[in-house]
Design a protein around this motif. Structure first.
Motif, short mmCIF file in Angstrom:
data_model
loop_
_atom_site.label_atom_id
_atom_site.label_comp_id
_atom_site.label_asym_id
_atom_site.label_seq_id
_atom_site.Cartn_x
_atom_site.Cartn_y
_atom_site.Cartn_z
N TRP A 1 38.23 43.95 42.35
CA TRP A 1 38.72 42.67 42.18
C TRP A 1 40.32 42.39 42.04
O TRP A 1 40.92 41.42 42.68
CB TRP A 1 38.18 41.90 41.19
N ALA B 1 32.88 34.53 43.28
CA ALA B 1 34.25 33.50 43.01
C ALA B 1 34.23 32.32 43.25
O ALA B 1 34.71 31.26 42.90
CB ALA B 1 35.47 34.39 43.46
N THR C 1 35.09 38.07 38.32
CA THR C 1 35.63 36.99 38.84
C THR C 1 35.98 35.77 38.19
O THR C 1 36.80 34.92 38.60
CB THR C 1 34.89 36.65 40.28
N SER D 1 33.87 33.52 37.59
CA SER D 1 33.01 32.62 38.18
C SER D 1 32.14 31.84 37.34
O SER D 1 31.58 32.21 36.28
CB SER D 1 32.23 33.45 39.59
N GLN E 1 43.08 40.73 44.44
CA GLN E 1 43.88 39.51 43.97
C GLN E 1 45.29 39.84 44.26
O GLN E 1 45.99 39.22 44.61
CB GLN E 1 43.55 39.29 42.70
N LEU F 1 32.20 39.81 45.94
CA LEU F 1 33.18 39.24 44.88
C LEU F 1 33.77 37.94 45.46
O LEU F 1 33.85 37.03 44.87
CB LEU F 1 34.37 40.19 44.73
#
Length: 331
Positions: free
Chosen positions: A298, A175, A236, A238, A302, A171
């Motif tokens: 995720w 990201a 994410t 991304s 965070q 992850l």
């Protein structure tokens, strides 16, 4: 029920405690006190099982079941089962599918041949390989508790609170974005179990009074390498571009270690990602969708600032950025 959890503050142990509390059970934990004990919702006892007197805090107590997640020297479990005999009714051990003899063939279940194990191993300070350590602990439990035990033989474990660095590494890499080395083939089957699903089945096994070994893993084909990474990129947010490489293009990469979770097709992959969990599925094992595991992990990352905790007794995983760039350049 009155449940004793040996450990209970990290990853699988934490999931076990939270699941048991959520079902209304009375939970006691024994650990060294390095982390919070479910925000004070449990009876937290202190003790280091590797030290003399490490189990003294349990004297005089009584529990319906004990759940043990120990993964190092089996003599620690050997001493624990002897000390707790008569104080607990059933011993549940979070073990591993690594206790089966290598190579474990595709489609293997609980009937596969087992590796050797010595319940006293490690007492002299020697290092015990992971499969032998877990099997030695299983034997110690069997010798003392007879049929009043469960071996929850987990496969790859992922999910929130992971302190090994497999899904968190992926992850984090996704990201960061850019070209990401993606190990193929894209349709390579992956099996794993979310720590919360492992916990739910284990506490359920205690409630049902189950006995014996159970392989805890998702069904074959639960997800694939392609789906796993694409969902990771989506979750994410991304802008990563997955650059897929065939196994023969990754011969200088350490599977499982530098590219966590991934094992190329062959005996190692079959043993890890092609097993048969029918027995556990028939007794209530439920595996949540891969997107839920990835998204929740995720969100947890965070919430703690993006950096996952790392177990001190496990190597740090992941591919060096410079090495990744070299491999991408030659694709």
């Amino acid at each position: 029920m009155r449940i004793l959890v040996l450990g209970g503050t990290e990853f699988v142990g934490r999931a076990l405690v939270l699941d048991a509390l959520g079902r209304g059970h009375e939970v006691t934990t024994l650990n060294r006190g390095g982390n919070a004990d479910a925000d004070g919702a449990v009876t937290a006892l202190r003790g280091d099982r590797r030290e003399p007197g490490g189990l003294d805090a349990l004297r005089g107590g009584a529990w319906d079941v004990v759940v043990d997640t120990w993964s190092r020297e089996p003599y620690v479990v050997h001493d624990s089962v002897r000390a707790l005999k008569g104080q607990v009714g059933r011993y549940l051990f979070v073990s591993t599918r690594s206790v089966y003899q290598y190579p474990t063939p595709a489609g293997a279940d609980e009937g596969a041949p087992l590796t050797e194990g010595d319940p006293e191993a490690g007492r002299d300070g020697s290092e015990v390989p992971y499969p032998e350590a877990k099997r030695g602990a299983e034997i110690a439990i069997e010798q003392t508790f007879g049929d009043e035990h469960v071996h929850a033989r987990a496969g790859l474990i992922l999910g929130p609170w992971e302190n090994i660095g497999r899904l968190p590494w992926w992850l984090g890499r996704l990201a960061r974005g850019g070209d990401v080395l993606a190990p193929g083939p894209q349709d390579l089957p992956l099996q794993y179990i979310d720590a919360r699903d492992l916990a739910a089945w284990t506490i359920g096994a205690a409630e049902q009074g189950l006995s014996g070994p159970y392989d805890l893993i998702s069904p074959p084909g639960h997800t694939t390498m392609g789906e796993f990474l694409r969902i990771g990129a989506e979750v994410t947010g991304s802008r990563a571009t997955l650059r897929w490489a065939a196994p023969d293009q990754l011969e200088d990469v350490a599977a499982w270690m530098e590219l966590p979770v991934w094992i190329p097709p062959g005996p190692d992959h079959a043993g890890m990602h092609l097993s048969d969990p029918s027995k556990a599925l028939a007794t209530g094992l439920v595996n949540r969708p891969v997107r839920e595991t990835v998204a929740d992990t995720w969100a947890w990352l965070q919430s703690i600032g993006g950096e996952a905790p790392q177990r001190s007794d496990r190597p740090r995983l992941g591919l060096d950025p410079a090495k990744e760039a070299q491999i991408l350049a030659r694709l």
